[in-house]
Design a protein around this motif. Structure first.
Motif: not given
Length: 568
Positions: A340-351
């Motif tokens: 979920q942490k990774i998902i939230d970070a990817a929504h904030l700024l794409p990897f």
């Protein structure tokens, strides 16, 4: 002379001519020097294929009847435990007998070998020594082999049972060098520093491809499929999975490349073999066992292991660093929280990792092998069942052809059924108890069991007690220990197949089941009665009765892969 042949010849000189037990794994090269048992033969060294629990007692009766010594042979893991019951009585009644078991080689330490007998697994040598402190003899060195056997003979002469432990790796080389399993320094991210992990992970995968290896720890989370699907949607990784890890992956995941290693799909195996410094691997709760990684290391730029089970099996000093060739990080936290942490970070700024292409529809390279006439085509059967499974079903695969072939044919997880295989101890017949437990815990769910005619011999005496549970048992009758016979044709093609010791007598399995209170039917080889059998399982408001469906299987229909063969 080959070490195994020397052992056989030495025991023959002691008057030992009867061996009994079950072949497989670490004893196949020993057993190839024995003739199959024939009732009317005399003065020859023979092997009788016989279930391990009962086989452990055979030398006791043999000695009491004739005064002669006999031997029991079994692979490690569960099989050694089964023969140990007879071993105990041999000790307690001062009956000389020989028990032959193999152990995992030094090079497999930390790599979770099948039937793990190292100190990370069953630690079987120390267990045996606790029972027989002076009668466990490790055969691991060509130079000392003869002297060790002399010492074993002295114990037999004192009316004591002995255990001969075959270390095949040690017997095949003069000395064994155990490499240090800790080549690198790693970072450890815990629940409290996941933000630091996200920063490191994002930077690491920039400009590289990401591969997810999904294991069975991930599958224990209630919303596992949701998390792996969302992660795939945002990062476009290649997704591969272990036998049980499949339960954490959606069948429709566009980046699903298939099962790895044992019974693995060609696209997944090709992907694993092509990993290099341009790839980053994220392991979601997978154990590096022999059926998942097959003693191979991962030659990627960086590996992230996400796991939340302290001292989980497969870890060495709480780490997977020993199977990694480059940089390694370990994240200790609930897997759903990390994802979920990774998902939230990817929504904030794409990897900025390189996306994989969607997986092809067909995850295998070649057409399936056909069954011969008058046999059920297992490809067709698996595919029909794959389209039929009722929602919320549970499937259990025993140590038989099914746990290698089913996933190879179906290729992807099925959202209607969770399939499990408790394969690491390689306990034939153990899946029956697993299926019973699953049904008792969830009586409202349909429970299906795939088992073999060899496995059936180990649990059939317990079928009567569960005749009214409503279990459905698919019995694969190929008159052989199929995994062994198919494998030995490749490992030892020059050995007469009689010395595979894999053949089984065909029994009237349906009559046995009916005598235990079960319904039982033979599946027509053209599958013409399959629909009726499936419909009968789903009739509502009738008293539950367990059902056995016997399937006539072609032992020569080669389907799923078995990379473990190269280790034997």
């Amino acid at each position: 002379m080959d070490s195994n042949q020397l052992i056989v010849n030495t025991l023959e000189s002691w008057g030992i001519s009867l061996y009994t037990g079950v072949t497989g794994g670490g004893v196949i090269h020993f057993l190839k020097y024995l003739n199959p048992y024939k009732r009317d033969s005399f003065n020859t060294t023979e092997f009788l294929t016989f279930g391990e629990y009962s086989a452990g007692f055979v030398p006791l009766g043999y000695y009491l009847s004739t005064g002669k010594i006999a031997a029991t042979v079994a692979t490690t893991g569960a099989a050694t435990k089964l023969i140990s019951c007879g071993l105990s009585d041999a000790k307690l009644h001062d009956i000389p007998a020989v028990y032959i078991v193999p152990v995992s080689g030094n090079s497999t330490v930390g790599f979770s070998p099948l039937q793990d007998s190292t100190h990370y697994g069953s630690n079987i040598v120390e267990q045996l020594k606790a029972k027989l402190p002076d009668s466990v003899f490790i055969l691991n060195n060509q130079a000392t082999l003869k002297e060790t056997l002399v010492q074993a003979k002295k114990q037999l002469d004192r009316f004591k049972p002995v255990v001969l432990v075959l270390d095949n790796e040690g017997l095949n080389i003069i000395s064994t060098v155990c490499k240090s399993p800790y080549p690198n320094q790693s970072n450890v991210f815990k629940n409290t520093n996941l933000d630091s992990f996200i920063t490191s992970f994002k930077e690491t995968i920039k400009g590289k491809r990401l591969v997810l290896l999904v294991g069975e720890e991930m599958a224990r989370y209630p919303d596992a499929i949701h998390y792996t699907s969302e992660l795939s949607k945002l990062l476009c990784p290649a997704v591969i999975w272990s036998i049980n890890g499949a339960n954490a992956v959606n069948r429709d995941n566009p980046y699903g490349y298939g099962y790895v290693s044992f019974g693995g799909n060609d696209k997944a195996l090709s992907l694993i073999n092509a990993l290099d410094e341009n790839d980053v691997l994220m392991i979601l709760g997978a154990c590096p066992d022999e059926y998942t990684v097959n003693f191979n290391k991962f030659p990627v730029a960086h590996t992230f292991f996400i796991g939340n089970i302290p001292d989980a099996y497969g870890l060495v000093d709480n780490s997977l660093e020993h199977i990694i060739e480059s940089k390694y990080d370990h994240v200790y936290a609930p897997l759903d929280l990390v994802i979920q942490k990774i998902i939230d970070a990817a929504h904030l700024l794409p990897f900025e990792n390189l996306p994989f292409e969607s997986a092809p529809k067909d995850l295998n390279n070649l057409p399936f092998a056909f069954a011969r006439d008058n046999y059920v085509d297992m490809v067709t059967l698996y595919q029909k069942l794959d389209n039929w499974w009722p929602a919320r079903s549970i499937g259990i695969d025993d140590v038989c052809q099914a746990y290698k072939d089913r996933q190879y044919v179906t290729q992807r997880p099925n959202n209607n059924i969770q399939f499990y295989s408790l394969y690491r101890g390689s306990a034939m017949g153990g899946a029956f108890g697993v299926a019973v437990g699953a049904k008792l815990a969830s009586p409202d769910r349909s429970v299906f069991l795939f088992t073999g005619d060899g496995c059936f011999r180990l649990f059939s005496g317990s079928m009567g007690e569960v005749h009214d549970l409503g279990l459905v048992l698919f019995l694969l009758n190929n008159e052989t220990l199929g995994i062994v016979e198919q494998g030995l044709g490749k490992i030892m093609p020059d050995v007469d197949n009689e010395r595979y010791h894999a053949r089984l007598k065909s029994l009237d399995y349906c009559s046995i089941a009916r005598a235990c209170g079960w319904n039982a039917e033979i599946l027509n080889t053209d599958l013409s009665n399959l629909d009726d059998l499936l419909d009968s399982m789903m009739i509502k408001n009738k008293p539950p009765q367990s059902l056995l469906i016997e399937i006539t299987v072609d032992s020569l229909q080669l389907l799923g892969s078995n990379p473990r063969l190269k280790n034997l």
